[in-house]
Design a protein around this motif. Structure first.
Motif, short mmCIF file in Angstrom:
data_model
loop_
_atom_site.label_atom_id
_atom_site.label_comp_id
_atom_site.label_asym_id
_atom_site.label_seq_id
_atom_site.Cartn_x
_atom_site.Cartn_y
_atom_site.Cartn_z
N ALA A 96 -2.38 -5.38 -0.52
CA ALA A 96 -3.23 -4.30 -1.04
C ALA A 96 -4.51 -4.83 -1.67
O ALA A 96 -5.39 -4.05 -2.03
CB ALA A 96 -2.44 -3.47 -2.06
N GLY A 97 -4.61 -6.15 -1.85
CA GLY A 97 -5.84 -6.72 -2.38
C GLY A 97 -5.73 -7.35 -3.75
O GLY A 97 -6.75 -7.79 -4.30
N TYR A 98 -4.52 -7.40 -4.30
CA TYR A 98 -4.35 -8.10 -5.57
C TYR A 98 -4.32 -9.60 -5.31
O TYR A 98 -3.77 -10.05 -4.31
CB TYR A 98 -3.04 -7.68 -6.25
CG TYR A 98 -3.05 -6.28 -6.79
CD1 TYR A 98 -3.57 -6.01 -8.05
CD2 TYR A 98 -2.55 -5.21 -6.06
CE1 TYR A 98 -3.58 -4.71 -8.56
CE2 TYR A 98 -2.55 -3.92 -6.56
CZ TYR A 98 -3.07 -3.68 -7.81
OH TYR A 98 -3.09 -2.40 -8.32
N ARG A 117 -5.31 0.66 -5.91
CA ARG A 117 -6.15 -0.13 -5.01
C ARG A 117 -6.72 0.75 -3.90
O ARG A 117 -7.89 0.63 -3.56
CB ARG A 117 -5.34 -1.30 -4.42
CG ARG A 117 -5.01 -2.38 -5.43
CD ARG A 117 -6.25 -3.07 -5.95
NE ARG A 117 -6.88 -3.78 -4.85
CZ ARG A 117 -8.19 -3.81 -4.63
NH1 ARG A 117 -9.02 -3.22 -5.44
NH2 ARG A 117 -8.67 -4.45 -3.60
N ARG A 118 -5.91 1.66 -3.37
CA ARG A 118 -6.41 2.58 -2.33
C ARG A 118 -7.53 3.46 -2.87
O ARG A 118 -8.44 3.83 -2.14
CB ARG A 118 -5.28 3.46 -1.79
CG ARG A 118 -4.42 2.79 -0.76
CD ARG A 118 -3.54 3.78 -0.02
NE ARG A 118 -2.70 4.56 -0.91
CZ ARG A 118 -1.50 4.22 -1.35
NH1 ARG A 118 -0.97 3.07 -0.97
NH2 ARG A 118 -0.82 5.00 -2.15
N PRO A 164 -8.84 -5.05 -8.74
CA PRO A 164 -7.51 -5.52 -9.17
C PRO A 164 -7.37 -5.69 -10.69
O PRO A 164 -6.36 -5.29 -11.26
CB PRO A 164 -7.35 -6.86 -8.46
CG PRO A 164 -8.22 -6.75 -7.27
CD PRO A 164 -9.39 -5.89 -7.68
N ALA A 167 -7.12 -2.26 -12.28
CA ALA A 167 -5.82 -1.67 -11.97
C ALA A 167 -4.72 -2.31 -12.82
O ALA A 167 -3.85 -1.62 -13.36
CB ALA A 167 -5.51 -1.82 -10.49
#
Length: 57
Positions: free
Chosen positions: A11-13, A36-37, A42, A45
């Protein structure tokens, strides 16, 4: 735990943040993915998920 971490990384973390969130089973995985969406960086979040104040979006 490993599946949670892998999902968070996809998810990009970054790996460190993903590990922290994966270990925090009190943080719903779907909430972390949804942030994230929604476009939250990150680090933002992570702060939102671990501060105790749940965002409404």
């Amino acid at each position: 735990m490993e599946l949670r971490r892998a999902s968070l990384e996809r998810a990009g973390y970054d790996p460190t943040t993903a590990r922290i969130l994966a270990e925090r089973i009190d943080v719903p995985l779907q909430d972390a993915l949804a942030l994230r969406r929604a476009g939250f960086p990150p680090e933002v979040a992570l702060a939102m998920l671990t501060s105790g104040d749940r965002p409404v979006f």
